[in-house]
Design a protein around this motif. Structure first.
Motif, PDB file in Angstrom:
ATOM      1  N   GLY A   1       6.253   2.312 -11.145  1.00  0.00           N
ATOM      2  CA  GLY A   1       6.046   3.282 -10.877  1.00  0.00           C
ATOM      3  C   GLY A   1       7.174   4.374 -10.564  1.00  0.00           C
ATOM      4  N   ILE A   2       8.087   5.211 -10.636  1.00  0.00           N
ATOM      5  CA  ILE A   2       8.873   6.135  -9.953  1.00  0.00           C
ATOM      6  C   ILE A   2       8.382   6.334  -8.331  1.00  0.00           C
ATOM      7  N   MET A   3       8.908   6.629  -7.342  1.00  0.00           N
ATOM      8  CA  MET A   3       8.242   8.061  -6.662  1.00  0.00           C
ATOM      9  C   MET A   3       9.025   9.255  -7.068  1.00  0.00           C
ATOM     10  N   PRO A   4       8.157  10.303  -6.715  1.00  0.00           N
ATOM     11  CA  PRO A   4       8.511  11.165  -6.777  1.00  0.00           C
ATOM     12  C   PRO A   4       9.945  12.431  -6.985  1.00  0.00           C
ATOM     13  N   GLN A   5      10.655  12.253  -5.911  1.00  0.00           N
ATOM     14  CA  GLN A   5      11.150  11.985  -5.458  1.00  0.00           C
ATOM     15  C   GLN A   5      12.983  11.417  -7.074  1.00  0.00           C
ATOM     16  N   PHE A   6      12.952  10.258  -7.581  1.00  0.00           N
ATOM     17  CA  PHE A   6      13.535   9.391  -7.766  1.00  0.00           C
ATOM     18  C   PHE A   6      13.407  10.177  -9.721  1.00  0.00           C
ATOM     19  N   ILE A   7      12.544  10.371  -9.912  1.00  0.00           N
ATOM     20  CA  ILE A   7      11.589  10.903 -11.077  1.00  0.00           C
ATOM     21  C   ILE A   7      12.953  11.529 -12.538  1.00  0.00           C
ATOM     22  N   GLY A   8      12.940  11.259 -13.075  1.00  0.00           N
ATOM     23  CA  GLY A   8      14.243  12.128 -13.828  1.00  0.00           C
ATOM     24  C   GLY A   8      15.218  11.855 -13.564  1.00  0.00           C
ATOM     25  N   GLN A   9      15.398  10.822 -13.052  1.00  0.00           N
ATOM     26  CA  GLN A   9      16.911  10.199 -12.914  1.00  0.00           C
ATOM     27  C   GLN A   9      17.248   8.650 -13.774  1.00  0.00           C
TER      28      GLN A   9
ATOM     29  N   ARG B   1       0.834  -1.038   0.551  1.00  0.00           N
ATOM     30  CA  ARG B   1      -0.073   0.188   0.012  1.00  0.00           C
ATOM     31  C   ARG B   1       0.501   1.470   0.254  1.00  0.00           C
ATOM     32  N   PHE B   2       1.720   1.597   1.327  1.00  0.00           N
ATOM     33  CA  PHE B   2       2.691   2.354   0.978  1.00  0.00           C
ATOM     34  C   PHE B   2       3.523   2.619  -0.553  1.00  0.00           C
ATOM     35  N   LEU B   3       3.972   1.506  -1.056  1.00  0.00           N
ATOM     36  CA  LEU B   3       4.414   1.590  -2.252  1.00  0.00           C
ATOM     37  C   LEU B   3       2.929   2.261  -3.715  1.00  0.00           C
ATOM     38  N   TYR B   4       2.100   1.898  -2.988  1.00  0.00           N
ATOM     39  CA  TYR B   4       0.799   2.213  -4.224  1.00  0.00           C
ATOM     40  C   TYR B   4       0.584   3.737  -4.069  1.00  0.00           C
ATOM     41  N   THR B   5       0.417   4.132  -2.586  1.00  0.00           N
ATOM     42  CA  THR B   5       0.047   5.821  -3.020  1.00  0.00           C
ATOM     43  C   THR B   5       1.515   6.151  -3.105  1.00  0.00           C
ATOM     44  N   SER B   6       2.379   5.697  -2.586  1.00  0.00           N
ATOM     45  CA  SER B   6       3.545   6.761  -2.900  1.00  0.00           C
ATOM     46  C   SER B   6       3.919   7.300  -4.188  1.00  0.00           C
TER      47      SER B   6
ATOM     48  N   ALA C   1      12.731  -0.625  -6.451  1.00  0.00           N
ATOM     49  CA  ALA C   1      13.500  -0.625  -7.142  1.00  0.00           C
ATOM     50  C   ALA C   1      14.346  -0.264  -5.830  1.00  0.00           C
ATOM     51  N   TYR C   2      15.704  -0.084  -5.331  1.00  0.00           N
ATOM     52  CA  TYR C   2      15.861   0.987  -3.976  1.00  0.00           C
ATOM     53  C   TYR C   2      16.579   1.443  -4.646  1.00  0.00           C
ATOM     54  N   ILE C   3      17.463   3.250  -3.869  1.00  0.00           N
ATOM     55  CA  ILE C   3      18.455   4.044  -4.410  1.00  0.00           C
ATOM     56  C   ILE C   3      18.829   3.750  -3.194  1.00  0.00           C
ATOM     57  N   SER C   4      20.429   3.361  -2.959  1.00  0.00           N
ATOM     58  CA  SER C   4      20.785   4.281  -1.475  1.00  0.00           C
ATOM     59  C   SER C   4      20.329   3.500   0.475  1.00  0.00           C
ATOM     60  N   GLY C   5      19.535   2.280  -0.918  1.00  0.00           N
ATOM     61  CA  GLY C   5      18.723   2.263   0.580  1.00  0.00           C
ATOM     62  C   GLY C   5      17.525   1.899   1.078  1.00  0.00           C
ATOM     63  N   THR C   6      16.796   3.529   0.344  1.00  0.00           N
ATOM     64  CA  THR C   6      15.641   4.188   0.046  1.00  0.00           C
ATOM     65  C   THR C   6      14.336   3.349  -1.568  1.00  0.00           C
ATOM     66  N   PRO C   7      13.517   2.919  -0.753  1.00  0.00           N
ATOM     67  CA  PRO C   7      12.679   2.967  -1.766  1.00  0.00           C
ATOM     68  C   PRO C   7      12.271   3.906  -3.153  1.00  0.00           C
ATOM     69  N   ALA C   8      12.544   3.536  -4.271  1.00  0.00           N
ATOM     70  CA  ALA C   8      12.319   4.473  -5.251  1.00  0.00           C
ATOM     71  C   ALA C   8      11.552   3.434  -6.383  1.00  0.00           C
ATOM     72  N   GLY C   9      11.108   3.008  -6.572  1.00  0.00           N
ATOM     73  CA  GLY C   9       9.875   2.725  -7.539  1.00  0.00           C
ATOM     74  C   GLY C   9       9.402   1.141  -7.751  1.00  0.00           C
ATOM     75  N   TYR C  10       8.431   1.004  -8.318  1.00  0.00           N
ATOM     76  CA  TYR C  10       8.130  -0.645  -7.879  1.00  0.00           C
ATOM     77  C   TYR C  10       7.344  -0.878  -9.475  1.00  0.00           C
ATOM     78  N   ILE C  11       7.440  -2.143  -9.001  1.00  0.00           N
ATOM     79  CA  ILE C  11       6.941  -2.924 -10.899  1.00  0.00           C
ATOM     80  C   ILE C  11       6.185  -4.453 -10.447  1.00  0.00           C
TER      81      ILE C  11
END
Length: 181
Positions: free
Chosen positions: A105-113, A42-47, A79-89
């Motif tokens: 999808g990708i978490m907002p702070q990781f878009i454009g990378q 649910r965290f991944l879905y909403t984030s 997907a984790y970047i430096s231990g932080t969840p960054a997106g999922y499939i």
């Protein structure tokens, strides 16, 4: 609010259609979430979807999440970047050797990378490993403005397009109710 929504259905029929993307310059790890966790899913879905009107699963209770996640045909890759969840499939094996990209999808702070193209590429590769004869996905005009282009850039082709009216909140609700004030 009533909105006109375009939905695109895309498919890939051969592994050779995949045009993989390379990752950006970051410490990336992609790992399968092997233990079903309604809280995490649910965290991944909403984030990921909070900014794009992903609201269909918001009413799911804990039991509904458990039932959905405990199915053997479902795989969630994070997907984790430096231990932080960054997106999922989320991949779902379906009858007749179809694999659906149920959510991506990708978490907002990781878009454009350059993470979205790479994570999608890895998810498609996994779909073929699952024995797919066809991998399909749908996206709509309420999703990220980069979604359709990303799917097409990886080699997916549109096989159907629909236009319909959908009742949505006045604005996306964000990762949780009241997150943006």
């Amino acid at each position: 609010m009533l909105q006109e929504v375009t939905t695109w259905y895309l498919e890939m029929l051969d592994p050779k259609q995949l045009r993989p993307s390379t990752p950006g310059d970051y410490q990336l790890r992609i790992e399968q979430a092997k233990i079903p966790s309604p809280e995490f899913s649910r965290f991944l879905y909403t984030s990921v979807g909070g900014n794009y009107y992903w609201i269909n699963r918001l009413s799911w209770n804990y039991e509904r999440w458990q039932i959905y996640l405990h199915r053997p045909e479902l795989e969630t890759w994070v997907a984790y970047i430096s231990g932080t969840p960054a997106g999922y499939i989320e991949l779902e094996k379906q009858p007749e050797d179809n694999v659906e990209i149920a959510y991506f999808g990708i978490m907002p702070q990781f878009i454009g990378q350059r993470l979205g193209g790479y994570l999608l590429s890895q998810g498609v590769k996994r779909g073929w490993e699952m024995g797919a004869r066809r991998i399909w996905v749908h996206t709509c005009s309420l999703d990220s403005p980069y979604a359709l282009r990303n799917y097409q850039s990886r080699g997916f082709e549109i096989y159907q397009q629909e236009l319909h009216i959908e009742n949505t909140p006045d604005k996306p609700i964000g990762p949780w109710l009241g997150a943006y004030g």
